[in-house]
Design a protein around this motif. Structure first.
Motif, PDB file in Angstrom:
ATOM      1  N   LYS A   1      58.610  62.183  72.636  1.00 16.79           N
ATOM      2  CA  LYS A   1      59.741  62.235  72.149  1.00 16.79           C
ATOM      3  C   LYS A   1      60.406  63.193  71.047  1.00 16.79           C
ATOM      4  O   LYS A   1      59.682  63.517  70.581  1.00 16.79           O
ATOM      5  N   ALA A   2      61.419  63.338  70.781  1.00 18.58           N
ATOM      6  CA  ALA A   2      62.302  63.895  70.565  1.00 18.58           C
ATOM      7  C   ALA A   2      62.414  63.220  69.494  1.00 18.58           C
ATOM      8  O   ALA A   2      62.922  62.410  69.142  1.00 18.58           O
ATOM      9  N   VAL A   3      62.334  64.800  68.317  1.00 19.56           N
ATOM     10  CA  VAL A   3      62.466  64.320  66.604  1.00 19.56           C
ATOM     11  C   VAL A   3      63.896  64.827  66.345  1.00 19.56           C
ATOM     12  O   VAL A   3      63.442  66.285  65.793  1.00 19.56           O
ATOM     13  N   LYS A   4      64.562  63.943  65.255  1.00 20.81           N
ATOM     14  CA  LYS A   4      65.755  64.738  64.220  1.00 20.81           C
ATOM     15  C   LYS A   4      65.607  64.121  63.468  1.00 20.81           C
ATOM     16  O   LYS A   4      65.760  63.520  62.911  1.00 20.81           O
ATOM     17  N   VAL A   5      65.731  65.772  62.647  1.00 20.26           N
ATOM     18  CA  VAL A   5      65.355  65.558  61.599  1.00 20.26           C
ATOM     19  C   VAL A   5      67.148  66.276  61.007  1.00 20.26           C
ATOM     20  O   VAL A   5      66.719  67.008  60.766  1.00 20.26           O
ATOM     21  N   GLU A   6      67.074  65.921  59.773  1.00 19.34           N
ATOM     22  CA  GLU A   6      68.128  65.860  58.836  1.00 19.34           C
ATOM     23  C   GLU A   6      67.979  66.132  57.650  1.00 19.34           C
ATOM     24  O   GLU A   6      67.227  65.268  56.874  1.00 19.34           O
ATOM     25  N   LEU A   7      68.126  67.446  57.014  1.00 20.48           N
ATOM     26  CA  LEU A   7      67.505  67.770  56.264  1.00 20.48           C
ATOM     27  C   LEU A   7      69.264  67.954  55.209  1.00 20.48           C
ATOM     28  O   LEU A   7      70.040  68.418  55.189  1.00 20.48           O
ATOM     29  N   GLU A   8      68.483  67.631  53.439  1.00 19.62           N
ATOM     30  CA  GLU A   8      69.311  68.012  52.678  1.00 19.62           C
ATOM     31  C   GLU A   8      68.612  68.410  51.410  1.00 19.62           C
ATOM     32  O   GLU A   8      67.158  68.038  51.392  1.00 19.62           O
ATOM     33  N   SER A   9      68.809  69.069  50.638  1.00 13.12           N
ATOM     34  CA  SER A   9      68.072  69.531  49.140  1.00 13.12           C
ATOM     35  C   SER A   9      68.489  68.766  48.106  1.00 13.12           C
ATOM     36  O   SER A   9      69.949  68.462  47.530  1.00 13.12           O
ATOM     37  N   ALA A  10      67.529  68.114  47.426  1.00 14.77           N
ATOM     38  CA  ALA A  10      67.836  67.482  46.003  1.00 14.77           C
ATOM     39  C   ALA A  10      68.499  68.532  44.871  1.00 14.77           C
ATOM     40  O   ALA A  10      69.430  68.190  43.536  1.00 14.77           O
ATOM     41  N   ASP A  11      68.288  69.776  44.909  1.00 13.32           N
ATOM     42  CA  ASP A  11      68.250  70.640  43.917  1.00 13.32           C
ATOM     43  C   ASP A  11      68.345  71.729  44.442  1.00 13.32           C
ATOM     44  O   ASP A  11      69.419  72.635  44.632  1.00 13.32           O
TER      45      ASP A  11
END
Length: 324
Positions: free
Chosen positions: A145-155
């Motif tokens: 199954k395809a997995v979409k990862v939304e990436l963000e940084s806290a620092d």
């Protein structure tokens, strides 16, 4: 040559692809290497032939030199045209490969990953709020199954990279990046922050556990539940000490009064495979050592050393072990 090649397989190797995207990346790499090897070999052979012929050639009249220069010009032009064709061909191959690597699936499982110094916050998103939950430093996904990862940084800038499944993508403060991958086979794959992000950059790993769809469904149903309350005396004491000694100010345990948001979510910490973002395997000994003196294990991390008595440490450890 065999020494570095001996490290080119395993659960953190781009040369042992286990995903659709990593497989495409490897095929593109091997094609580029093959073309480059053929061109390099041809150049070396031509250079060798030219040097040998130069030693054997007698002095030529001026007219012969002029003919030789004309022939050389034609050869250089032909080789320049061949170079253009090769570069365009590789560009087309690269573009076609990127269409697979960056393909989007509207039915993909959506995760949000937030990079911290030095751990990973993992949020499983769902249209229904009661199906959304937060975990840390581990990602469990269904195979096929395809997995979409939304990436963000806290620092600072981090980089998410699981070589066996997909390529790299940066996590940049104030910017949202996306990455999508599909695991073909069940297994445990190791990821790593690939962008220097501070003192403990090397100890910022993430474990990706690819499960069968049925097993993943059972895990997600269980993970979505709140933490179970301890029933034994030592466990209850540990829960009280967890709040009284300040642990709850930084860590969240769903279903309890612990609601901190600064550190990793510990709702089901007892079922994870590592402690301190892949620094050590999770065992009673390593978890106890981490609670007792986190700065000794991972210097510079933001978890302070708490002044705990041995009995208090045992009680808190016992409580956390039950959070599965």
């Amino acid at each position: 040559m065999t020494l570095p090649l001996a490290a080119c397989e395993g659960r953190q190797s781009a040369l042992a692809p286990q995903g659709l995207q990593s497989d495409q990346i490897l095929r593109t790499l091997l094609l580029f290497l093959a073309v480059a090897a053929v061109v390099w070999t041809a150049v070396v052979i031509a250079l060798g032939i030219g040097l040998l012929r130069r030693k054997r050639m007698p002095e030529r009249p001026l007219a012969l030199h002029q003919d030789f220069e004309k022939a050389t010009g034609r050869v250089v032009f032909a080789l320049g045209f061949a170079t253009l064709v090769i570069v365009l061909g590789l560009s087309i191959v690269s573009y076609a490969g990127q269409r697979t690597v960056f393909a989007k699936d509207d039915n993909a499982l959506t995760l949000k990953i937030i990079g911290h110094q030095w751990w990973w916050e993992v949020r499983y998103e769902d249209d229904s709020p009661d199906r959304s939950f937060v975990t840390a430093n581990e990602i469990r996904i269904p195979t096929g199954k395809a997995v979409k990862v939304e990436l963000e940084s806290a620092d600072v800038i981090h980089s998410f990279w699981v070589p066996s499944l997909t390529g790299k993508m940066d996590l940049i403060t104030g910017q949202k990046n996306e990455l999508q991958f599909t695991a073909r086979n069940a297994g445990v794959y190791r990821g790593q922050c690939a962008e220097f992000c501070g003192l403990q950059h090397a100890h910022m790993a993430v474990a990706v556990l690819a499960l069968s769809p049925d097993e993943f469904g059972r895990w997600r149903d269980h993970e979505n539940q709140s933490a179970s309350s301890p029933t034994d005396v030592l466990g209850k004491q540990g829960e009280q000490l967890f709040r009284a000694r300040g642990c709850a100010l930084c860590h969240n345990i769903r279903g309890t009064l612990a609601g901190g948001q600064l550190g990793p979510d510990l709702t089901h910490v007892g079922s994870r495979t590592t402690v301190a973002a892949g620094t050590l395997p999770l065992t009673p000994a390593t978890l106890g050592a981490w609670i007792a003196d986190p700065q000794h294990i991972k210097p510079g991390n933001y978890m302070p050393r708490m002044p705990l008595q041995s009995g208090e440490l045992i009680a808190i450890l016992h409580y956390l072990e039950q959070l599965k």
